[in-house]
Design an enzyme around this catalytic site. Structure first.
Site, PDB file in Angstrom:
ATOM      1  N   THR A  80     -10.601  -3.607   6.909  1.00 48.68           N
ATOM      2  CA  THR A  80     -10.511  -2.275   6.602  1.00 48.68           C
ATOM      3  C   THR A  80     -11.955  -1.906   5.984  1.00 48.68           C
ATOM      4  OG1 THR A  80      -8.092  -2.482   6.069  1.00 48.68           O
ATOM      5  CG2 THR A  80      -9.310  -0.780   5.101  1.00 48.68           C
ATOM      6  N   ARG A  98       4.213  -1.120  12.711  1.00 45.23           N
ATOM      7  CA  ARG A  98       3.902  -1.215  11.284  1.00 45.23           C
ATOM      8  C   ARG A  98       2.726  -0.345  10.858  1.00 45.23           C
ATOM      9  NH1 ARG A  98      -0.663  -2.708   7.934  1.00 45.23           N
ATOM     10  NH2 ARG A  98       0.043  -3.333   5.904  1.00 45.23           N
ATOM     11  N   GLY A 138       0.151   0.766   7.444  1.00 49.06           N
ATOM     12  CA  GLY A 138      -0.233   0.281   6.117  1.00 49.06           C
ATOM     13  C   GLY A 138      -0.445   1.743   5.315  1.00 49.06           C
ATOM     14  N   ASP A 139      -1.145   1.251   4.192  1.00 50.79           N
ATOM     15  CA  ASP A 139      -1.754   2.549   3.450  1.00 50.79           C
ATOM     16  C   ASP A 139      -2.827   3.576   4.095  1.00 50.79           C
ATOM     17  OD1 ASP A 139      -3.201   0.281   3.211  1.00 50.79           O
ATOM     18  OD2 ASP A 139      -4.318   1.233   1.446  1.00 50.79           O
ATOM     19  N   GLY A 184      -1.293  -3.214   2.260  1.00 51.98           N
ATOM     20  CA  GLY A 184      -0.932  -1.780   2.020  1.00 51.98           C
ATOM     21  C   GLY A 184       0.441  -1.403   1.663  1.00 51.98           C
TER      22      GLY A 184
HETATM   23  C1  SD4 Z   1      -3.482  -2.409   5.559  1.00 52.79           C
HETATM   24  N1  SD4 Z   1      -4.705  -1.795   3.616  1.00 52.79           N
HETATM   25  O1  SD4 Z   1      -3.013  -2.200   6.713  1.00 52.79           O
HETATM   26  C2  SD4 Z   1      -4.713  -2.378   5.049  1.00 52.79           C
HETATM   27  C3  SD4 Z   1      -5.322  -3.797   5.184  1.00 52.79           C
HETATM   28  C4  SD4 Z   1      -6.711  -4.114   4.570  1.00 52.79           C
HETATM   29  O2  SD4 Z   1      -8.569  -5.302   4.293  1.00 52.79           O
HETATM   30  O3  SD4 Z   1      -7.062  -3.281   3.622  1.00 52.79           O
HETATM   31  N2  SD4 Z   1      -7.354  -5.014   4.835  1.00 52.79           N
HETATM   32  O4  SD4 Z   1      -2.442  -2.713   4.839  1.00 52.79           O
END
Ligand code: SD4
Length: 341
Positions: free
Chosen positions: A200, A228, A230-231, A254
């Site tokens: 990310t 799925r 994430g955030d 996330g």
């Molecule tokens: C997630 N927040 O998909 C992201 C993963 C992440 O470095 O930040 N990875 O949950």
């Protein structure tokens, strides 16, 4: 508890065409950039190269929104990084990408579970600017991207991702535990250890006009369940910008960022008067309290900048760093303080 240390980075020093001033030790006091002086910060070591992409826009007086798009595009396009199409796939072997962007006027756009598109951040910006919506997902997001002229890339894994996926298939163990970020004892599946393996990048910028914007783009948690999210594509969780107060973004697990509407929480804490680092810390403490003993199994990190041009970060665990770029130094990597010693 760690003490803040500033590292002088060299990885992206050779990036073409950019005047990178001589490296020097940064001050250890609370970092402030005066309004009128552009500033960009972004997550992890990969932020160093991305910041230079943003700086090309900010230095001549460009808009923060353009800077945060251009900056993370560097990472999305990188062959050596898990962000973008080179990232790890989901459990079914398919790379699905999430991204969002937000400007100084609460305009925002987002795509999630997007396949075969190289620059999800630019599709998120098109959602913001060319649709009445904030978020498009899956097939619909891809249809929109293609209609907007984004080429469909081949459905194939990068060499690193293919190797990691093959390795993961040996056990097919589904562990919703952050992997690449956690430098603790847990050995993640797949490529790890290099500076470029984070999946990310989140970026926040303030331009010479004092306006704030932010972006976030990810391949998401490696080997996630299909579907799925994430955030990272969620405005208010992975990213939030309120031009009168500040901007914040998240990386890490996330699910636990979503639980507290992380980035929005950090901005609201700044609105109550906390400096960026203190606001990030308070949000991390909230997550730690919710998770209890399980907090040790995850990593969550926030970065923030205030409307006054201060910046800061805080992480749950050791090992998080963020890249800072301003008129004084374009290649600064700051090791974040963290909660769990
Ligand atoms: C997630 N927040 O998909 C992201 C993963 C992440 O470095 O930040 N990875 O949950």
């Amino acid at each position: 508890m760690s003490t803040r240390r500033k590292f002088i980075a060299s990885t992206a020093a050779g990036l073409a065409g950019l005047a990178v001033p001589s490296y020097g030790l940064a001050a250890t006091s609370s970092p402030v950039t005066a309004v009128g002086q552009p500033l960009v910060i972004s997550t992890w070591d990969t932020g160093l190269a991305a910041n230079l992409g943003a700086w090309k826009v900010l230095r001549p007086g460009g808009r923060a929104l353009d800077a945060v798009e251009a900056g993370v595009m560097v990472t999305e396009a990188s062959q050596n990084c898990c962000v973008g199409l080179g990232g790890n796939p989901d459990r079914d072997g398919i790379v699905t990408l999430d991204a969002c962007i937000m400007d100084e006027k609460f305009n925002c756009g987002s795509v999630a579970a997007l396949e075969r598109i190289k620059h999800p951040i630019s599709v998120a910006r098109r959602v913001m600017e060319r649709t009445p919506h904030v978020m498009l997902v899956g097939e619909g997001a891809q249809q929109f991207a293609v209609a907007q002229g984004f080429p469909l890339e081949p459905q194939q894994l990068s060499a690193d991702a293919a190797k990691a996926y093959k390795e993961w298939l040996k056990t097919s163990q589904y562990k919703p535990v952050i992997n690449v970020e956690n430098t603790g004892s847990k050995k993640p599946v797949g490529p790890v250890g290099g500076a470029n393996n984070h999946d990310t990048i989140a970026m926040l910028a303030q331009d010479a006009q004092g306006n704030l914007s932010g972006s976030c783009t990810t391949s998401g948690m490696g080997f996630k369940m299909r579907g799925r999210l994430g955030d990272s594509p969620l405005i208010g969780s992975g990213l939030f910008v309120d031009n009168a107060v500040g901007a914040a973004a998240a990386t890490g697990q996330g699910e636990d960022v979503i639980r507290i509407a992380g980035a929005h929480t950090v901005v609201e804490l700044m609105r109550q008067g906390l400096a960026p680092k203190a606001a990030c810390k308070a949000a991390i403490e909230r997550i730690a309290k919710i998770k209890g003993a399980q907090a040790r199994d995850i990593q969550v990190c926030f970065i923030a900048i205030s409307a006054k041009g201060e910046h800061g970060a805080y992480a749950l665990q050791k090992g998080f760093s963020y890249a800072v770029c301003d008129a004084k130094n374009q290649q600064q990597l700051v090791q974040s303080d963290f909660l769990l010693a």
